[in-house]
Write a protein that holds these residues in place. Structure first.
Motif, PDB file in Angstrom:
ATOM      1  N   SER A 119     -32.530  15.544 -83.487  1.00  0.00           N
ATOM      2  CA  SER A 119     -33.774  16.268 -82.977  1.00  0.00           C
ATOM      3  C   SER A 119     -34.187  15.919 -81.665  1.00  0.00           C
ATOM      4  N   ALA A 128     -28.575  20.383 -80.543  1.00  0.00           N
ATOM      5  CA  ALA A 128     -29.391  21.425 -81.344  1.00  0.00           C
ATOM      6  C   ALA A 128     -30.772  21.637 -80.574  1.00  0.00           C
ATOM      7  N   ASN A 131     -29.483  24.114 -77.454  1.00  0.00           N
ATOM      8  CA  ASN A 131     -29.189  25.370 -78.037  1.00  0.00           C
ATOM      9  C   ASN A 131     -30.162  26.175 -78.383  1.00  0.00           C
ATOM     10  N   ARG A 132     -31.402  25.573 -78.955  1.00  0.00           N
ATOM     11  CA  ARG A 132     -32.691  26.424 -79.430  1.00  0.00           C
ATOM     12  C   ARG A 132     -33.359  26.751 -78.219  1.00  0.00           C
ATOM     13  N   GLN A 135     -31.832  29.869 -76.730  1.00  0.00           N
ATOM     14  CA  GLN A 135     -32.199  31.010 -77.481  1.00  0.00           C
ATOM     15  C   GLN A 135     -33.590  31.477 -77.321  1.00  0.00           C
ATOM     16  N   GLU A 136     -34.784  30.627 -77.193  1.00  0.00           N
ATOM     17  CA  GLU A 136     -35.827  30.984 -77.215  1.00  0.00           C
ATOM     18  C   GLU A 136     -36.249  31.252 -75.569  1.00  0.00           C
ATOM     19  N   TRP A 202     -38.712  15.580 -82.640  1.00  0.00           N
ATOM     20  CA  TRP A 202     -38.850  16.892 -83.278  1.00  0.00           C
ATOM     21  C   TRP A 202     -40.212  17.086 -83.351  1.00  0.00           C
ATOM     22  N   GLU A 204     -42.218  20.170 -84.648  1.00  0.00           N
ATOM     23  CA  GLU A 204     -42.776  21.556 -85.131  1.00  0.00           C
ATOM     24  C   GLU A 204     -43.855  21.345 -86.229  1.00  0.00           C
TER      25      GLU A 204
END
Length: 257
Positions: A119, A128, A131-132, A135-136, A202, A204
């Motif tokens: 993370s 990870a 890539n996120r 995408q966002e 991380w 979130e």
């Protein structure tokens, strides 16, 4: 303390008033002495590993080690404290342990990290997280291709780090040294000598403090404290949260001319 066995049938557990359906383990806590030459100064515990700082500033680790959290360049377990050879000769002032990653600060204010980076909790490139972000985030600007590893006529593969099995020096900021560090399950927080807080990993659950739920594999300064004239003086991380002690910045009175 010693616990009397229940008078009921064998195999039945004791009924504890505060823990419905709970039980008391018959095996008491164990004690294991350290080497006479090893004088412990502080200890940090992860999910499956331990990090110990000796009085001489040497870092020792032991435990599972499957995510590189021991820093011994291998992913094998250690049953007894073993010195992290990559840090040998560099006195450390503090240590911290996350879920499956570790960190320490040298006497000179340098931050070293190692272990799991899924993370971005090490502040190193995480596949990870990248890539996120792709995408966002918005479409990539072709003018930034060179910065991302692509050159005219050829493509270079990005380098990502999933597990860092030995300590890596992390440059959080070029302007000041690191004073304190805390590790959560999959995030990290560090204080600078100037009272600024940087977080990464991380996010979130909002544990990074950036007014969003975005994870990051790059250290970002938490602007909350500067906006309110506060100086962060201490930090501690829970598994999914961050606690900071802060003081109001002292404002020097105007001098009479």
């Amino acid at each position: 303390m010693e616990v009397q066995a229940p008078s009921a049938q064998p195999g039945t557990s004791l009924k504890l008033p505060l823990v419905p359906g709970g039980y008391v383990a018959a095996k008491p806590p164990f004690y294991q002495s350290l080497s006479p030459q090893l004088k412990a100064a502080s200890l940090a515990l992860g999910i499956e590993h331990a990090v110990l700082l000796s009085a001489t500033g040497t870092v020792y680790t032991w435990g599972l080690g499957s995510h590189g959290e021991l820093g011994h360049e291998v992913l094998t377990p250690e049953k007894e404290p073993k010195a992290v050879e990559a840090l040998w000769g560099v006195p450390m002032s503090s240590v911290a342990a996350g879920g499956w990653h570790s960190a320490c600060i040298s006497a000179g204010g340098d931050l070293y990290v190692w272990g799991w980076n899924e993370s971005g909790q090490l502040g190193l490139p995480s596949q990870a997280m990248r890539n996120r972000a792709k995408q966002e985030g918005p479409e990539r600007d072709p003018s930034t291709a060179a910065c991302e590893g692509e050159k005219e006529g050829e493509k270079e593969k990005d380098v990502f780090i999933s597990i860092q099995a030995f300590p890596a020096l992390l440059d959080v900021t070029e302007s000041c040294e690191i004073d304190k560090v805390g590790c959560g399950s999959r995030h990290t927080a560090a204080l600078t000598t100037t009272g600024d807080l940087y977080t990464w990993g991380w996010g979130e659950y909002g544990q990074l403090g950036h007014k969003d739920l975005i994870s990051s594999d790059e250290p970002r300064r938490v602007e909350f404290f500067r906006e309110r004239g506060l100086r962060a003086v201490d930090v501690a991380c829970g598994a999914w949260n961050t606690f900071v002690a802060a003081l109001e910045e002292e404002v020097s009175p105007p001098q009479n001319v």
